[in-house]
Write a protein that holds these residues in place. Structure first.
Motif, PDB file in Angstrom:
ATOM      1  N   ASN A   1      24.875 -33.928 -60.399  1.00  0.00           N
ATOM      2  CA  ASN A   1      24.807 -35.252 -60.969  1.00  0.00           C
ATOM      3  C   ASN A   1      23.725 -35.312 -62.038  1.00  0.00           C
ATOM      4  O   ASN A   1      22.730 -34.595 -61.957  1.00  0.00           O
ATOM      5  CB  ASN A   1      24.463 -36.232 -59.839  1.00  0.00           C
ATOM      6  CG  ASN A   1      24.614 -37.662 -60.215  1.00  0.00           C
ATOM      7  OD1 ASN A   1      25.496 -38.030 -60.970  1.00  0.00           O
ATOM      8  ND2 ASN A   1      23.747 -38.487 -59.688  1.00  0.00           N
ATOM      9  N   LEU A   2      23.921 -36.178 -63.021  1.00  0.00           N
ATOM     10  CA  LEU A   2      22.863 -36.526 -63.963  1.00  0.00           C
ATOM     11  C   LEU A   2      22.725 -38.042 -63.920  1.00  0.00           C
ATOM     12  O   LEU A   2      23.706 -38.766 -64.107  1.00  0.00           O
ATOM     13  CB  LEU A   2      23.189 -36.058 -65.385  1.00  0.00           C
ATOM     14  CG  LEU A   2      22.145 -36.424 -66.447  1.00  0.00           C
ATOM     15  CD1 LEU A   2      20.811 -35.743 -66.154  1.00  0.00           C
ATOM     16  CD2 LEU A   2      22.635 -36.054 -67.833  1.00  0.00           C
TER      17      LEU A   2
ATOM     18  N   GLU B   1      25.111 -42.960 -62.713  1.00  0.00           N
ATOM     19  CA  GLU B   1      25.251 -41.549 -62.399  1.00  0.00           C
ATOM     20  C   GLU B   1      26.543 -40.974 -62.970  1.00  0.00           C
ATOM     21  O   GLU B   1      27.574 -41.646 -62.964  1.00  0.00           O
ATOM     22  CB  GLU B   1      25.233 -41.333 -60.883  1.00  0.00           C
ATOM     23  CG  GLU B   1      23.957 -41.798 -60.226  1.00  0.00           C
ATOM     24  CD  GLU B   1      23.925 -41.525 -58.724  1.00  0.00           C
ATOM     25  OE1 GLU B   1      24.959 -41.087 -58.154  1.00  0.00           O
ATOM     26  OE2 GLU B   1      22.865 -41.733 -58.127  1.00  0.00           O
ATOM     27  N   THR B   2      26.496 -39.717 -63.409  1.00  0.00           N
ATOM     28  CA  THR B   2      27.706 -39.061 -63.911  1.00  0.00           C
ATOM     29  C   THR B   2      28.712 -38.825 -62.784  1.00  0.00           C
ATOM     30  O   THR B   2      29.875 -38.559 -63.053  1.00  0.00           O
ATOM     31  CB  THR B   2      27.380 -37.724 -64.603  1.00  0.00           C
ATOM     32  OG1 THR B   2      26.681 -36.882 -63.690  1.00  0.00           O
ATOM     33  CG2 THR B   2      26.566 -37.950 -65.865  1.00  0.00           C
ATOM     34  N   SER B   3      28.294 -38.950 -61.531  1.00  0.00           N
ATOM     35  CA  SER B   3      29.209 -38.814 -60.397  1.00  0.00           C
ATOM     36  C   SER B   3      30.096 -40.048 -60.232  1.00  0.00           C
ATOM     37  O   SER B   3      30.978 -40.062 -59.387  1.00  0.00           O
ATOM     38  CB  SER B   3      28.416 -38.588 -59.105  1.00  0.00           C
ATOM     39  OG  SER B   3      27.680 -39.761 -58.782  1.00  0.00           O
ATOM     40  N   GLY B   4      29.830 -41.084 -61.031  1.00  0.00           N
ATOM     41  CA  GLY B   4      30.603 -42.317 -60.924  1.00  0.00           C
ATOM     42  C   GLY B   4      29.926 -43.393 -60.104  1.00  0.00           C
ATOM     43  O   GLY B   4      30.429 -44.506 -59.988  1.00  0.00           O
TER      44      GLY B   4
ATOM     45  N   TYR C   1      26.733 -46.054 -59.239  1.00  0.00           N
ATOM     46  CA  TYR C   1      25.827 -46.923 -59.980  1.00  0.00           C
ATOM     47  C   TYR C   1      25.035 -47.748 -58.979  1.00  0.00           C
ATOM     48  O   TYR C   1      25.365 -47.804 -57.796  1.00  0.00           O
ATOM     49  CB  TYR C   1      26.599 -47.827 -60.946  1.00  0.00           C
ATOM     50  CG  TYR C   1      27.552 -48.747 -60.224  1.00  0.00           C
ATOM     51  CD1 TYR C   1      27.155 -50.017 -59.819  1.00  0.00           C
ATOM     52  CD2 TYR C   1      28.844 -48.330 -59.901  1.00  0.00           C
ATOM     53  CE1 TYR C   1      28.015 -50.843 -59.114  1.00  0.00           C
ATOM     54  CE2 TYR C   1      29.709 -49.148 -59.210  1.00  0.00           C
ATOM     55  CZ  TYR C   1      29.295 -50.407 -58.817  1.00  0.00           C
ATOM     56  OH  TYR C   1      30.145 -51.212 -58.123  1.00  0.00           O
TER      57      TYR C   1
ATOM     58  N   ASN D   1      32.669 -45.444 -56.854  1.00  0.00           N
ATOM     59  CA  ASN D   1      33.376 -44.167 -56.797  1.00  0.00           C
ATOM     60  C   ASN D   1      34.057 -43.949 -55.448  1.00  0.00           C
ATOM     61  O   ASN D   1      34.087 -42.840 -54.924  1.00  0.00           O
ATOM     62  CB  ASN D   1      32.441 -43.009 -57.149  1.00  0.00           C
ATOM     63  CG  ASN D   1      33.199 -41.768 -57.578  1.00  0.00           C
ATOM     64  OD1 ASN D   1      34.366 -41.852 -57.946  1.00  0.00           O
ATOM     65  ND2 ASN D   1      32.541 -40.632 -57.539  1.00  0.00           N
TER      66      ASN D   1
END
Length: 165
Positions: free
Chosen positions: A90-91, A114-117, A119, A149
């Motif tokens: 993740n970022l 987060e880039t994982s979806g 928030y 997500n």
């Protein structure tokens, strides 16, 4: 003419004392290591160091508007080792507001994307432990709350330490 400009610029540059900067806005940077300790959701409780190993590397810039309030822009790459497989998972983009509480304590109220979806938001309580002329060392307790997500909401307690300059 060109040499006079360089000379005047050099005099100006050397006359600025950055280490004792007391004018605002004041800009500082930092780097740290963040360990999530325990994460709670409606489905489960997971513990770092037992169920897996996860670590984040918060890196950011603080722009202090005054002695009491500022803005922070932070990025946090996260790495996870689960059953012998490790990868960047993740970022996190983590902007927020800073509030100086006095005696070396600071509160950071951060939005989380987060880039994982996922928030959410992250309240962070920070304490400067050692302050030198050129840098300071800090410890912090981040309390991330995440949604989205197709996962249940989570609440995490973490521990962070690092260096600010």
């Amino acid at each position: 003419m060109y040499s006079k400009s360089i000379f005047l610029f050099a005099i100006l540059l050397f006359s600025i004392n950055v280490s004792s900067q007391t004018t605002y806005p004041k800009i500082t940077g930092y780097f740290g290591i963040m360990h999530p300790i325990v994460t709670f959701s409606k489905d489960e409780t997971t513990v770092n160091f037992r169920d897996y190993y996860a670590v984040g590397f918060p890196t950011g810039i603080n722009i202090w508007k005054s002695e009491k309030i500022g803005f922070s822009l932070e990025f946090v790459p996260n790495i996870k080792d689960d059953n012998g497989t490790d990868k960047v998972t993740n970022l996190l983009f983590h902007p927020g507001v800073l509030v100086a509480l006095g005696k070396g304590y600071t509160f950071a109220g951060r939005a989380a994307f987060e880039t994982s979806g996922r928030y959410g938001f992250t309240p962070v309580f920070n304490k400067t432990i050692i302050k030198n002329k050129s840098c300071s060392y800090y410890a912090a307790v981040p309390l991330p709350v995440r949604f989205g997500n197709d996962h249940p909401a989570t609440f995490t307690v973490g521990f962070q330490f690092g260096i600010a300059f």
